[in-house]
Design a protein around this motif. Structure first.
Motif, PDB file in Angstrom:
ATOM      1  N   TYR A  32      39.287   5.138  43.457  1.00  0.00           N
ATOM      2  CA  TYR A  32      40.000   4.142  42.659  1.00  0.00           C
ATOM      3  C   TYR A  32      39.003   3.452  41.739  1.00  0.00           C
ATOM      4  CZ  TYR A  32      37.926   0.651  45.804  1.00  0.00           C
ATOM      5  OH  TYR A  32      37.042  -0.127  46.512  1.00  0.00           O
ATOM      6  N   VAL A  33      39.496   2.606  40.835  1.00  0.00           N
ATOM      7  CA  VAL A  33      38.639   1.861  39.914  1.00  0.00           C
ATOM      8  C   VAL A  33      38.641   0.392  40.334  1.00  0.00           C
ATOM      9  CG1 VAL A  33      38.153   1.269  37.510  1.00  0.00           C
ATOM     10  CG2 VAL A  33      39.264   3.454  38.060  1.00  0.00           C
ATOM     11  N   PRO A  34      37.535  -0.118  40.865  1.00  0.00           N
ATOM     12  CA  PRO A  34      37.514  -1.511  41.315  1.00  0.00           C
ATOM     13  C   PRO A  34      37.671  -2.494  40.162  1.00  0.00           C
ATOM     14  CG  PRO A  34      35.632  -0.261  42.179  1.00  0.00           C
ATOM     15  CD  PRO A  34      36.278   0.579  41.127  1.00  0.00           C
ATOM     16  N   SER A  35      38.067  -3.693  40.516  1.00  0.00           N
ATOM     17  CA  SER A  35      38.249  -4.750  39.512  1.00  0.00           C
ATOM     18  C   SER A  35      36.968  -5.021  38.745  1.00  0.00           C
ATOM     19  CB  SER A  35      38.733  -6.034  40.185  1.00  0.00           C
ATOM     20  OG  SER A  35      39.970  -5.848  40.818  1.00  0.00           O
ATOM     21  N   HIS A  36      35.831  -4.998  39.448  1.00  0.00           N
ATOM     22  CA  HIS A  36      34.577  -5.324  38.757  1.00  0.00           C
ATOM     23  C   HIS A  36      34.219  -4.272  37.720  1.00  0.00           C
ATOM     24  CE1 HIS A  36      32.216  -2.491  41.274  1.00  0.00           C
ATOM     25  NE2 HIS A  36      32.940  -2.943  42.278  1.00  0.00           N
ATOM     26  N   LEU A  84      24.181 -15.728  47.009  1.00  0.00           N
ATOM     27  CA  LEU A  84      25.018 -16.083  45.859  1.00  0.00           C
ATOM     28  C   LEU A  84      26.487 -16.264  46.232  1.00  0.00           C
ATOM     29  CD1 LEU A  84      23.438 -13.516  43.415  1.00  0.00           C
ATOM     30  CD2 LEU A  84      23.347 -15.999  43.113  1.00  0.00           C
ATOM     31  N   ARG A  85      26.840 -15.906  47.468  1.00  0.00           N
ATOM     32  CA  ARG A  85      28.221 -15.979  47.942  1.00  0.00           C
ATOM     33  C   ARG A  85      29.129 -15.078  47.104  1.00  0.00           C
ATOM     34  NH1 ARG A  85      28.677 -21.019  50.853  1.00  0.00           N
ATOM     35  NH2 ARG A  85      30.785 -21.424  50.138  1.00  0.00           N
ATOM     36  N   SER A  86      28.605 -13.917  46.786  1.00  0.00           N
ATOM     37  CA  SER A  86      29.336 -12.957  45.959  1.00  0.00           C
ATOM     38  C   SER A  86      30.096 -11.976  46.845  1.00  0.00           C
ATOM     39  CB  SER A  86      28.383 -12.184  45.045  1.00  0.00           C
ATOM     40  OG  SER A  86      29.069 -11.134  44.385  1.00  0.00           O
ATOM     41  N   GLU A  87      31.388 -12.226  47.042  1.00  0.00           N
ATOM     42  CA  GLU A  87      32.200 -11.365  47.896  1.00  0.00           C
ATOM     43  C   GLU A  87      32.260  -9.934  47.366  1.00  0.00           C
ATOM     44  OE1 GLU A  87      35.669 -13.610  47.315  1.00  0.00           O
ATOM     45  OE2 GLU A  87      34.522 -15.423  47.720  1.00  0.00           O
ATOM     46  N   ALA A  88      32.442  -9.812  46.052  1.00  0.00           N
ATOM     47  CA  ALA A  88      32.580  -8.484  45.457  1.00  0.00           C
ATOM     48  C   ALA A  88      31.350  -7.633  45.726  1.00  0.00           C
ATOM     49  CB  ALA A  88      32.830  -8.609  43.961  1.00  0.00           C
ATOM     50  N   CYS A  89      30.157  -8.199  45.546  1.00  0.00           N
ATOM     51  CA  CYS A  89      28.932  -7.431  45.728  1.00  0.00           C
ATOM     52  C   CYS A  89      28.635  -7.195  47.204  1.00  0.00           C
ATOM     53  CB  CYS A  89      27.759  -8.128  45.041  1.00  0.00           C
ATOM     54  SG  CYS A  89      27.895  -8.092  43.233  1.00  0.00           S
ATOM     55  N   LEU A  90      28.957  -8.151  48.063  1.00  0.00           N
ATOM     56  CA  LEU A  90      28.769  -7.943  49.501  1.00  0.00           C
ATOM     57  C   LEU A  90      29.636  -6.795  50.003  1.00  0.00           C
ATOM     58  CD1 LEU A  90      28.612 -11.614  50.796  1.00  0.00           C
ATOM     59  CD2 LEU A  90      26.815  -9.890  51.067  1.00  0.00           C
ATOM     60  N   LEU A  91      30.879  -6.760  49.570  1.00  0.00           N
ATOM     61  CA  LEU A  91      31.788  -5.711  50.028  1.00  0.00           C
ATOM     62  C   LEU A  91      31.396  -4.353  49.462  1.00  0.00           C
ATOM     63  CD1 LEU A  91      35.125  -7.697  49.737  1.00  0.00           C
ATOM     64  CD2 LEU A  91      33.998  -6.992  51.863  1.00  0.00           C
ATOM     65  N   ALA A  92      31.088  -4.309  48.169  1.00  0.00           N
ATOM     66  CA  ALA A  92      30.739  -3.035  47.536  1.00  0.00           C
ATOM     67  C   ALA A  92      29.441  -2.469  48.115  1.00  0.00           C
ATOM     68  CB  ALA A  92      30.624  -3.204  46.030  1.00  0.00           C
ATOM     69  N   SER A 145      26.239 -10.504  39.877  1.00  0.00           N
ATOM     70  CA  SER A 145      27.111 -11.326  40.719  1.00  0.00           C
ATOM     71  C   SER A 145      27.571 -12.573  39.986  1.00  0.00           C
ATOM     72  CB  SER A 145      26.386 -11.725  42.013  1.00  0.00           C
ATOM     73  OG  SER A 145      26.154 -10.609  42.834  1.00  0.00           O
ATOM     74  N   ARG A 146      26.663 -13.223  39.291  1.00  0.00           N
ATOM     75  CA  ARG A 146      27.035 -14.439  38.569  1.00  0.00           C
ATOM     76  C   ARG A 146      28.014 -14.140  37.438  1.00  0.00           C
ATOM     77  NH1 ARG A 146      23.932 -18.822  40.129  1.00  0.00           N
ATOM     78  NH2 ARG A 146      22.035 -18.309  41.303  1.00  0.00           N
ATOM     79  N   ALA A 147      27.861 -12.970  36.812  1.00  0.00           N
ATOM     80  CA  ALA A 147      28.817 -12.581  35.775  1.00  0.00           C
ATOM     81  C   ALA A 147      30.208 -12.397  36.372  1.00  0.00           C
ATOM     82  CB  ALA A 147      28.356 -11.300  35.083  1.00  0.00           C
ATOM     83  N   LEU A 148      30.285 -11.741  37.537  1.00  0.00           N
ATOM     84  CA  LEU A 148      31.585 -11.546  38.181  1.00  0.00           C
ATOM     85  C   LEU A 148      32.199 -12.885  38.591  1.00  0.00           C
ATOM     86  CD1 LEU A 148      30.955  -8.456  40.515  1.00  0.00           C
ATOM     87  CD2 LEU A 148      31.831  -8.495  38.172  1.00  0.00           C
ATOM     88  N   LEU A 149      31.380 -13.780  39.111  1.00  0.00           N
ATOM     89  CA  LEU A 149      31.888 -15.096  39.505  1.00  0.00           C
ATOM     90  C   LEU A 149      32.379 -15.872  38.288  1.00  0.00           C
ATOM     91  CD1 LEU A 149      29.118 -16.001  42.110  1.00  0.00           C
ATOM     92  CD2 LEU A 149      31.531 -15.571  42.624  1.00  0.00           C
ATOM     93  N   VAL A 156      36.365 -12.499  38.690  1.00  0.00           N
ATOM     94  CA  VAL A 156      36.801 -11.143  39.049  1.00  0.00           C
ATOM     95  C   VAL A 156      37.183 -11.120  40.528  1.00  0.00           C
ATOM     96  CG1 VAL A 156      36.140  -8.716  39.182  1.00  0.00           C
ATOM     97  CG2 VAL A 156      35.298 -10.151  37.299  1.00  0.00           C
ATOM     98  N   PRO A 157      38.405 -10.748  40.853  1.00  0.00           N
ATOM     99  CA  PRO A 157      38.801 -10.719  42.266  1.00  0.00           C
ATOM    100  C   PRO A 157      38.069  -9.611  43.006  1.00  0.00           C
ATOM    101  CG  PRO A 157      40.518  -9.769  40.894  1.00  0.00           C
ATOM    102  CD  PRO A 157      39.510 -10.336  39.951  1.00  0.00           C
TER     103      PRO A 157
END
Length: 202
Positions: free
Chosen positions: A29-33, A74-82, A161-165, A169-170
């Motif tokens: 799939y294509v992630p949101s980020h 950074l509390r970056s959920e997207a990067c932690l999960l990926a 990460s800061r750019a996504l925050l 970006v969900p």
């Protein structure tokens, strides 16, 4: 939810289509980020090239550890999960959960712990870093190239990460990421380990 209008996968063409296709091939799939950052495909490709060069210098294991430490700080959920998902190729799930919760008590080497400590420090208080902090990496056995690449890997994660925050970006939860590991990766972040609740709050 991000306000950026992204290209739907069915409509993607050119370089955006190529970027999407790579994620479909590797993730299904294509992630949101990816969809948001592909708004500027040249910048995304430059990021990928820089990340690849840094990872070549560190090796995949240390690169992912530094990335996880910076993302957690950074509390970056997207990067932690990926990157939690990517790290499953390098660690078993039990050790990866320990790393996510406390890398000081996860069976890592002294150089790996030192690199993760510096990555977290750079991500929260870079101005306070002194020569002794980077010297600790050399004392732990890292080469000058590796010291530079640890710092670059952490700094690069701060950029992404800061750019996504900033773009709200969900985070996407990879469908093949076990629930227990997801909770460990997000332990200590607001929302009790439920990225959906935090995404909706934004």
């Amino acid at each position: 939810m991000t306000i950026i209008r992204t290209v739907e996968p069915a409509d993607a063409a050119g370089e955006v289509g190529a970027i999407y296709a790579e994620d479909v091939a590797s993730l299904g799939y294509v992630p949101s980020h990816t969809r948001v950052m592909a708004t500027d495909p040249g910048a995304l490709r430059a990021f990928e090239q820089l990340a690849g060069s840094i990872a070549d210098g560190l090796g995949p294991r240390l690169y992912e550890l530094v990335t996880l430490a910076a993302a957690k700080a950074l509390r970056s959920e997207a990067c932690l999960l990926a990157h939690g998902r990517r790290s499953r190729a390098l660690f078993d799930d039990a050790q990866l959960a320990r790393i996510a919760r406390d890398h000081h008590d996860a069976g890592l080497s002294g150089s790996e712990v030192a690199a993760m400590d510096l990555a977290a420090r750079l991500s929260t208080d870079a101005a306070s870093i002194a020569e002794a902090d980077t010297e600790r990496l050399r004392a732990a056995g890292l080469t000058d190239r590796q010291v530079v690449d640890v710092v670059l890997a952490a700094a690069l994660r701060n950029y992404y990460s800061r750019a996504l925050l900033a773009l709200a970006v969900p985070p996407d939860v990879p469908p093949d990421l076990p629930d227990d590991l997801r909770r460990a990766l997000l332990d200590g972040l607001p929302g009790d380990g439920d990225p959906g609740s935090r995404a909706s709050a934004r």
